[in-house]
Design a protein around this motif. Structure first.
Motif, PDB file in Angstrom:
ATOM      1  N   GLN A  33       0.843  -1.190   0.000  1.00 52.48           N
ATOM      2  CA  GLN A  33       0.000   0.000   0.000  1.00 52.48           C
ATOM      3  C   GLN A  33       0.884   1.247   0.000  1.00 52.48           C
ATOM      4  O   GLN A  33       2.004   1.226   0.485  1.00 52.48           O
ATOM      5  CB  GLN A  33      -0.898   0.007   1.249  1.00 52.48           C
ATOM      6  CG  GLN A  33      -1.763  -1.236   1.390  1.00 52.48           C
ATOM      7  CD  GLN A  33      -2.599  -1.235   2.657  1.00 52.48           C
ATOM      8  OE1 GLN A  33      -3.121  -0.200   3.065  1.00 52.48           O
ATOM      9  NE2 GLN A  33      -2.743  -2.399   3.281  1.00 52.48           N
ATOM     10  N   TYR A  35       0.763   5.327   1.225  1.00 50.05           N
ATOM     11  CA  TYR A  35       0.079   6.301   2.056  1.00 50.05           C
ATOM     12  C   TYR A  35       0.755   7.663   1.874  1.00 50.05           C
ATOM     13  O   TYR A  35       1.954   7.753   1.592  1.00 50.05           O
ATOM     14  CB  TYR A  35       0.161   5.913   3.539  1.00 50.05           C
ATOM     15  CG  TYR A  35      -0.750   4.774   3.949  1.00 50.05           C
ATOM     16  CD1 TYR A  35      -0.423   3.451   3.650  1.00 50.05           C
ATOM     17  CD2 TYR A  35      -1.930   5.024   4.643  1.00 50.05           C
ATOM     18  CE1 TYR A  35      -1.263   2.412   4.031  1.00 50.05           C
ATOM     19  CE2 TYR A  35      -2.771   3.984   5.034  1.00 50.05           C
ATOM     20  CZ  TYR A  35      -2.424   2.680   4.720  1.00 50.05           C
ATOM     21  OH  TYR A  35      -3.258   1.649   5.105  1.00 50.05           O
ATOM     22  N   GLN A  37       1.346  11.493   3.839  1.00 50.56           N
ATOM     23  CA  GLN A  37       1.291  12.189   5.110  1.00 50.56           C
ATOM     24  C   GLN A  37       1.627  13.653   4.888  1.00 50.56           C
ATOM     25  O   GLN A  37       2.763  13.984   4.533  1.00 50.56           O
ATOM     26  CB  GLN A  37       2.245  11.586   6.144  1.00 50.56           C
ATOM     27  CG  GLN A  37       2.153  12.243   7.514  1.00 50.56           C
ATOM     28  CD  GLN A  37       3.093  11.639   8.539  1.00 50.56           C
ATOM     29  OE1 GLN A  37       4.162  11.149   8.208  1.00 50.56           O
ATOM     30  NE2 GLN A  37       2.679  11.652   9.804  1.00 50.56           N
ATOM     31  N   LEU A  43      -1.545   9.678   8.460  1.00 54.06           N
ATOM     32  CA  LEU A  43      -1.370   9.106   7.133  1.00 54.06           C
ATOM     33  C   LEU A  43      -2.720   8.863   6.474  1.00 54.06           C
ATOM     34  O   LEU A  43      -3.699   8.519   7.138  1.00 54.06           O
ATOM     35  CB  LEU A  43      -0.599   7.791   7.215  1.00 54.06           C
ATOM     36  CG  LEU A  43       0.914   7.902   7.367  1.00 54.06           C
ATOM     37  CD1 LEU A  43       1.301   8.316   8.769  1.00 54.06           C
ATOM     38  CD2 LEU A  43       1.606   6.596   7.001  1.00 54.06           C
ATOM     39  N   HIS A  45      -4.492   6.750   3.234  1.00 55.94           N
ATOM     40  CA  HIS A  45      -4.308   5.684   2.260  1.00 55.94           C
ATOM     41  C   HIS A  45      -4.537   6.199   0.838  1.00 55.94           C
ATOM     42  O   HIS A  45      -5.499   6.936   0.582  1.00 55.94           O
ATOM     43  CB  HIS A  45      -5.300   4.557   2.556  1.00 55.94           C
ATOM     44  CG  HIS A  45      -5.197   3.407   1.611  1.00 55.94           C
ATOM     45  ND1 HIS A  45      -6.058   3.236   0.548  1.00 55.94           N
ATOM     46  CD2 HIS A  45      -4.334   2.370   1.560  1.00 55.94           C
ATOM     47  CE1 HIS A  45      -5.729   2.140  -0.105  1.00 55.94           C
ATOM     48  NE2 HIS A  45      -4.692   1.598   0.491  1.00 55.94           N
ATOM     49  N   LEU A  48      -3.744   0.506  -3.089  1.00 53.82           N
ATOM     50  CA  LEU A  48      -3.253  -0.825  -2.706  1.00 53.82           C
ATOM     51  C   LEU A  48      -3.045  -1.643  -3.964  1.00 53.82           C
ATOM     52  O   LEU A  48      -3.877  -1.595  -4.891  1.00 53.82           O
ATOM     53  CB  LEU A  48      -4.273  -1.508  -1.798  1.00 53.82           C
ATOM     54  CG  LEU A  48      -4.007  -2.947  -1.333  1.00 53.82           C
ATOM     55  CD1 LEU A  48      -4.645  -3.182   0.030  1.00 53.82           C
ATOM     56  CD2 LEU A  48      -4.514  -3.989  -2.320  1.00 53.82           C
ATOM     57  N   PHE A  88       4.694   7.133   1.819  1.00 56.40           N
ATOM     58  CA  PHE A  88       5.213   5.921   2.431  1.00 56.40           C
ATOM     59  C   PHE A  88       4.631   4.689   1.746  1.00 56.40           C
ATOM     60  O   PHE A  88       3.434   4.647   1.454  1.00 56.40           O
ATOM     61  CB  PHE A  88       4.824   5.846   3.909  1.00 56.40           C
ATOM     62  CG  PHE A  88       5.426   6.917   4.770  1.00 56.40           C
ATOM     63  CD1 PHE A  88       4.809   8.141   4.917  1.00 56.40           C
ATOM     64  CD2 PHE A  88       6.616   6.683   5.446  1.00 56.40           C
ATOM     65  CE1 PHE A  88       5.357   9.132   5.720  1.00 56.40           C
ATOM     66  CE2 PHE A  88       7.174   7.666   6.255  1.00 56.40           C
ATOM     67  CZ  PHE A  88       6.544   8.891   6.386  1.00 56.40           C
TER      68      PHE A  88
END
Lengths: 111, 113
Positions: A33, A35, A37, A43, A45, A48, A88
């Motif tokens: 996944q 993410y 921030q 964070l 999403h 995926l 991330f």
């Protein structure tokens, strides 16, 4: 311990350009996944990709996954100043619950 | 629909004091996670619960840390006694049973002097 190492650590581009960030990981995964921030926030999403998928799109995002190389990339097309954030990757080794996050890429999109 | 709620948003305390961080997950979510984020170590999973039961606490750094989930809508992370190296941003996240996506709260920035 961190599963994912991201590259580059920091990236600065002009608005309208594409941004590519990469993630490498060490063990077999069920899914990966990405993410985002924003500074001082939690964070969020983004997307995926499952271990049996090679590429996935969502709006201006394109994610690829190469399980043979244990790597993934996130491409943001036509970047905007609002895309400025840290990104991330997070790997799920199975079960869908325990995520291991990478070190992150700080993206700055300048006007 | 309210997201994950954490309180306080900022906490400054002195070494040796007890610190309690609070989290309210999204209603209907079965899983709750506590993470810690620092510059040196990045984002680390401390512990997670399923249906209020702790499933994996292998990330809890030491006995000074404890977490509870007395009901489906509330969890606490306690540090007693706190130390300067505990300074970090602590995040709570929740997710549904059939979903891989985790939803993060805004975090609690803890500073231990």
């Amino acid at each position: 311990s961190q599963q994912g190492e991201e590259d580059p650590q920091a990236l600065s581009i002009q608005e309208g350009e594409n941004a590519t960030m990469n993630c490498s990981y060490k063990t077999s995964i069920n899914n990966l996944q990405w993410y985002r921030q924003n500074s001082g926030r939690g964070l969020v999403h983004l997307i995926l990709i499952r271990s049996n998928e090679r590429e996935k799109h969502s709006g201006r995002l394109r994610v690829t996954l190469d399980t043979s190389k244990k790597s993934s990339s996130l491409l943001i097309t036509a970047s905007r100043a609002a895309d400025t954030a840290s990104y991330f990757c997070a790997t799920d080794e199975g079960g869908g619950n325990k995520l291991t996050f990478g070190t992150g890429t700080q993206l700055k999109v300048e006007l | 629909d309210a997201g994950v709620i954490q309180s306080p948003r900022h906490e400054v305390t002195e070494m040796g004091q007890e610190v309690t961080l609070r989290c309210k997950p999204i209603s209907g979510h079965d899983y709750l996670f506590w993470y810690r984020q620092t510059m040196m170590r990045g984002l680390e999973l401390l512990i997670y619960f399923n249906n209020n039961v702790p499933i994996d606490d292998s990330g809890m750094p030491e006995d000074r840390f404890s977490a509870k989930m007395p009901n489906a809508s509330f969890s606490t992370l306690k540090i007693q006694p706190s130390e300067p190296r505990d300074s970090a941003v602590y995040f709570c996240a929740s997710k549904g049973q059939r979903n891989y996506t985790q939803y993060f709260g805004p975090g609690t920035r803890l500073t231990v002097l």
